[in-house]
Design a protein around this motif. Structure first.
Motif, PDB file in Angstrom:
ATOM      1  N   LYS A   1       0.839  -1.193   0.000  1.00 19.03           N
ATOM      2  CA  LYS A   1       0.000   0.000   0.000  1.00 19.03           C
ATOM      3  C   LYS A   1       0.877   1.247   0.000  1.00 19.03           C
ATOM      4  N   VAL A   2       0.263   2.384  -0.344  1.00 22.48           N
ATOM      5  CA  VAL A   2       0.954   3.671  -0.286  1.00 22.48           C
ATOM      6  C   VAL A   2       0.300   4.509   0.806  1.00 22.48           C
ATOM      7  N   TYR A   3       1.136   5.064   1.684  1.00 20.74           N
ATOM      8  CA  TYR A   3       0.653   5.864   2.807  1.00 20.74           C
ATOM      9  C   TYR A   3       1.087   7.316   2.627  1.00 20.74           C
ATOM     10  N   VAL A   4       0.112   8.224   2.616  1.00 26.25           N
ATOM     11  CA  VAL A   4       0.392   9.655   2.632  1.00 26.25           C
ATOM     12  C   VAL A   4       0.014  10.148   4.019  1.00 26.25           C
ATOM     13  N   SER A   5       1.017  10.589   4.791  1.00 25.96           N
ATOM     14  CA  SER A   5       0.782  11.039   6.169  1.00 25.96           C
ATOM     15  C   SER A   5       0.989  12.549   6.242  1.00 25.96           C
ATOM     16  N   MET A   6       0.005  13.253   6.810  1.00 28.80           N
ATOM     17  CA  MET A   6       0.076  14.704   6.965  1.00 28.80           C
ATOM     18  C   MET A   6      -0.128  15.051   8.440  1.00 28.80           C
ATOM     19  N   GLU A   7       0.873  15.697   9.033  1.00 29.43           N
ATOM     20  CA  GLU A   7       0.722  16.133  10.414  1.00 29.43           C
ATOM     21  C   GLU A   7      -0.306  17.259  10.492  1.00 29.43           C
ATOM     22  N   ASN A   8      -0.956  17.370  11.648  1.00 24.54           N
ATOM     23  CA  ASN A   8      -2.027  18.355  11.800  1.00 24.54           C
ATOM     24  C   ASN A   8      -1.543  19.796  11.670  1.00 24.54           C
ATOM     25  N   LYS A   9      -0.243  20.013  11.923  1.00 23.65           N
ATOM     26  CA  LYS A   9       0.258  21.381  11.798  1.00 23.65           C
ATOM     27  C   LYS A   9       0.139  21.886  10.354  1.00 23.65           C
TER      28      LYS A   9
ATOM     29  N   GLU B   1      -7.753   8.154   7.453  1.00 29.54           N
ATOM     30  CA  GLU B   1      -7.767   7.936   8.896  1.00 29.54           C
ATOM     31  C   GLU B   1      -7.346   9.204   9.627  1.00 29.54           C
ATOM     32  N   GLY B   2      -8.140   9.602  10.632  1.00 30.49           N
ATOM     33  CA  GLY B   2      -7.785  10.714  11.493  1.00 30.49           C
ATOM     34  C   GLY B   2      -7.185  10.194  12.788  1.00 30.49           C
ATOM     35  N   HIS B   3      -6.068  10.809  13.253  1.00 34.54           N
ATOM     36  CA  HIS B   3      -5.386  10.375  14.468  1.00 34.54           C
ATOM     37  C   HIS B   3      -5.134  11.572  15.380  1.00 34.54           C
ATOM     38  N   THR B   4      -5.163  11.354  16.696  1.00 34.76           N
ATOM     39  CA  THR B   4      -4.854  12.397  17.667  1.00 34.76           C
ATOM     40  C   THR B   4      -3.751  11.903  18.591  1.00 34.76           C
ATOM     41  N   ASP B   5      -3.242  12.811  19.449  1.00 38.75           N
ATOM     42  CA  ASP B   5      -2.333  12.378  20.507  1.00 38.75           C
ATOM     43  C   ASP B   5      -3.174  11.890  21.688  1.00 38.75           C
ATOM     44  N   ASP B   6      -2.532  11.642  22.835  1.00 37.10           N
ATOM     45  CA  ASP B   6      -3.268  11.082  23.973  1.00 37.10           C
ATOM     46  C   ASP B   6      -3.820  12.131  24.928  1.00 37.10           C
TER      47      ASP B   6
ATOM     48  N   THR C   1     -12.596  11.736  13.735  1.00 40.72           N
ATOM     49  CA  THR C   1     -13.542  11.373  12.680  1.00 40.72           C
ATOM     50  C   THR C   1     -13.913  12.586  11.834  1.00 40.72           C
ATOM     51  N   LYS C   2     -14.166  13.710  12.483  1.00 41.36           N
ATOM     52  CA  LYS C   2     -14.516  14.930  11.741  1.00 41.36           C
ATOM     53  C   LYS C   2     -13.367  15.377  10.849  1.00 41.36           C
ATOM     54  N   ARG C   3     -12.147  15.222  11.338  1.00 37.05           N
ATOM     55  CA  ARG C   3     -10.994  15.619  10.519  1.00 37.05           C
ATOM     56  C   ARG C   3     -10.851  14.711   9.297  1.00 37.05           C
ATOM     57  N   ALA C   4     -11.047  13.406   9.500  1.00 31.39           N
ATOM     58  CA  ALA C   4     -10.977  12.476   8.360  1.00 31.39           C
ATOM     59  C   ALA C   4     -12.061  12.809   7.337  1.00 31.39           C
ATOM     60  N   THR C   5     -13.263  13.106   7.824  1.00 29.88           N
ATOM     61  CA  THR C   5     -14.370  13.442   6.920  1.00 29.88           C
ATOM     62  C   THR C   5     -14.098  14.743   6.180  1.00 29.88           C
TER      63      THR C   5
ATOM     64  N   ARG D   1      -2.244  13.472  13.201  1.00 22.10           N
ATOM     65  CA  ARG D   1      -2.016  13.382  11.763  1.00 22.10           C
ATOM     66  C   ARG D   1      -3.253  12.852  11.043  1.00 22.10           C
ATOM     67  N   ILE D   2      -3.212  13.013   9.736  1.00 19.13           N
ATOM     68  CA  ILE D   2      -4.156  12.360   8.821  1.00 19.13           C
ATOM     69  C   ILE D   2      -3.350  11.391   7.965  1.00 19.13           C
ATOM     70  N   GLU D   3      -3.839  10.161   7.849  1.00 21.92           N
ATOM     71  CA  GLU D   3      -3.193   9.197   6.960  1.00 21.92           C
ATOM     72  C   GLU D   3      -4.149   8.849   5.825  1.00 21.92           C
ATOM     73  N   ILE D   4      -3.655   8.997   4.591  1.00 15.61           N
ATOM     74  CA  ILE D   4      -4.405   8.610   3.402  1.00 15.61           C
ATOM     75  C   ILE D   4      -3.764   7.311   2.905  1.00 15.61           C
ATOM     76  N   ILE D   5      -4.499   6.210   3.021  1.00 14.04           N
ATOM     77  CA  ILE D   5      -3.963   4.883   2.708  1.00 14.04           C
ATOM     78  C   ILE D   5      -4.543   4.421   1.365  1.00 14.04           C
ATOM     79  N   LEU D   6      -3.672   4.183   0.416  1.00 15.14           N
ATOM     80  CA  LEU D   6      -4.076   3.816  -0.943  1.00 15.14           C
ATOM     81  C   LEU D   6      -3.787   2.331  -1.167  1.00 15.14           C
ATOM     82  N   THR D   7      -4.811   1.590  -1.569  1.00 19.79           N
ATOM     83  CA  THR D   7      -4.707   0.140  -1.728  1.00 19.79           C
ATOM     84  C   THR D   7      -5.178  -0.261  -3.121  1.00 19.79           C
ATOM     85  N   PRO D   8      -4.414  -1.124  -3.821  1.00 22.49           N
ATOM     86  CA  PRO D   8      -4.892  -1.587  -5.134  1.00 22.49           C
ATOM     87  C   PRO D   8      -6.052  -2.545  -4.966  1.00 22.49           C
ATOM     88  N   LYS D   9      -6.946  -2.583  -5.955  1.00 23.58           N
ATOM     89  CA  LYS D   9      -8.048  -3.547  -5.912  1.00 23.58           C
ATOM     90  C   LYS D   9      -7.506  -4.937  -6.213  1.00 23.58           C
TER      91      LYS D   9
END
Length: 319
Positions: free
Chosen positions: A188-196, A232-237, A254-258, A300-308
């Protein structure tokens, strides 16, 4: 919880003060609507998590099936080799029996009949072994061909994902060093973007620079309609302490991912049925939360790309 207590307290205060019935009713309706939205978001998050887990299981099953097919191919090769050796032994035995038969024909007719009977049995065994050998060879060739086709198809998928990763890296080159990374792993290909790069603290509104980065990702996805996209939306603890429309870190992630999905779908070339959004809250960190740097990486936000994998699954079922 703070939000619910605040609304309940406000309703209690208004119900005991000089407030119009209309305002009181509106507050009650709003409270009910917020509760319903919260339940809907929770259900959506559960469904998306289940779908993501199922995709991971399907991919692992495909890898296991490929290993099984290779093992069966190797077994057929061993059977073929053993059968070939057996055939050579039978042929040698046949030659020896034939020679003995010719040498002893005149001197011992009784022995000759016995040798002929043995020879006939050997010929039958040889014919049966040859037939089994031919079948094993045909099965081996068929299995090897299907395995080669499967390996070629998987190699094409991997090559396509490498090309996709290179295309994304090139398109997002201007964001290097700004909390954005592109990597390929597990097919898979992962595009990760930090919230900053994307959001303000406690917000799910995407800033100008972040919108530009997401739009560039959307351009690449629009040119690759067969890619499945998981946002996928992710937060710290750190627990969410605000109020208003956010209940907790689950809700915020969830709102950030949407929000990212909405920007991607502004590109009309993207098929919405290929996209899912999920909030992972604080439960999938990539760095320790003990430092400010680690917390920043986890937000961060992770955009995960998967081939069919439909075609590969079909071919594995046919093997």
């Amino acid at each position: 919880m703070t939000k619910r207590i605040s609304v309940a307290l406000l309703i209690a205060i208004l119900s005991t003060s000089c407030v119009s019935k209309k305002l009181y009713t509106e507050l009650e309706d709003k409270y009910a609507k917020l509760k319903k939205e919260n339940r809907t978001l929770a259900d959506t998050n559960d469904n998306l998590t289940k779908e993501k887990n199922q995709l991971d299981l399907d991919y692992k099953a495909l890898q296991d099936e490929l290993a099984k097919t290779r093992s069966e191919r190797d077994k057929l090769q061993n059977d073929y080799t053993a059968a070939s050796n057996n055939l050579k032994n039978l042929q040698s035995s046949y030659s020896a029996l034939e020679k003995n038969s010719n040498d002893e024909l005149q001197s011992n007719m009784t022995k000759n009949r016995e040798l002929l009977a043995k020879l006939e049995a050997k010929e039958k065994a040889l014919a049966a072994e040859q037939a089994r050998l031919d079948k094993l060879k045909a099965d081996l060739q068929s299995s090897s061909q299907r395995l080669a086709e499967l390996e070629n198809m998987m190699a094409q998928k991997d090559a396509a994902m490498r090309k996709l990763k290179e295309t994304l890296s090139k398109a997002l080159n201007s964001f290097e060093g700004k909390g954005l990374t592109v990597e390929q792993k597990n097919g898979k290909v992962y595009v990760s973007m930090e919230n900053k790069l994307l959001f303000g603290s406690g917000s799910w509104a995407v800033g100008t620079e972040g919108r530009r980065a997401v739009t560039e990702v959307g351009k690449v996805l629009g040119d690759n309609p067969d890619i499945t996209v998981q946002i996928e939306g992710h937060t710290d603890d750190v627990k969410y302490q605000g109020s208003g429309q956010i209940a907790d870190n689950w809700d915020l992630s969830t709102k950030r991912a949407t929000a990212i999905v909405q920007i991607l779908l502004e590109n009309k070339n993207i098929n919405a049925t290929n996209i899912t959004a999920a909030g992972r809250s604080q439960f999938s960190p990539i760095a320790p939360n003990e430092t400010a740097e680690g917390k920043a990486k986890n937000r961060r936000i992770e955009i995960i790309l998967t081939p069919k994998l439909d075609e590969i699954s079909k071919m594995l079922n046919e093997i």
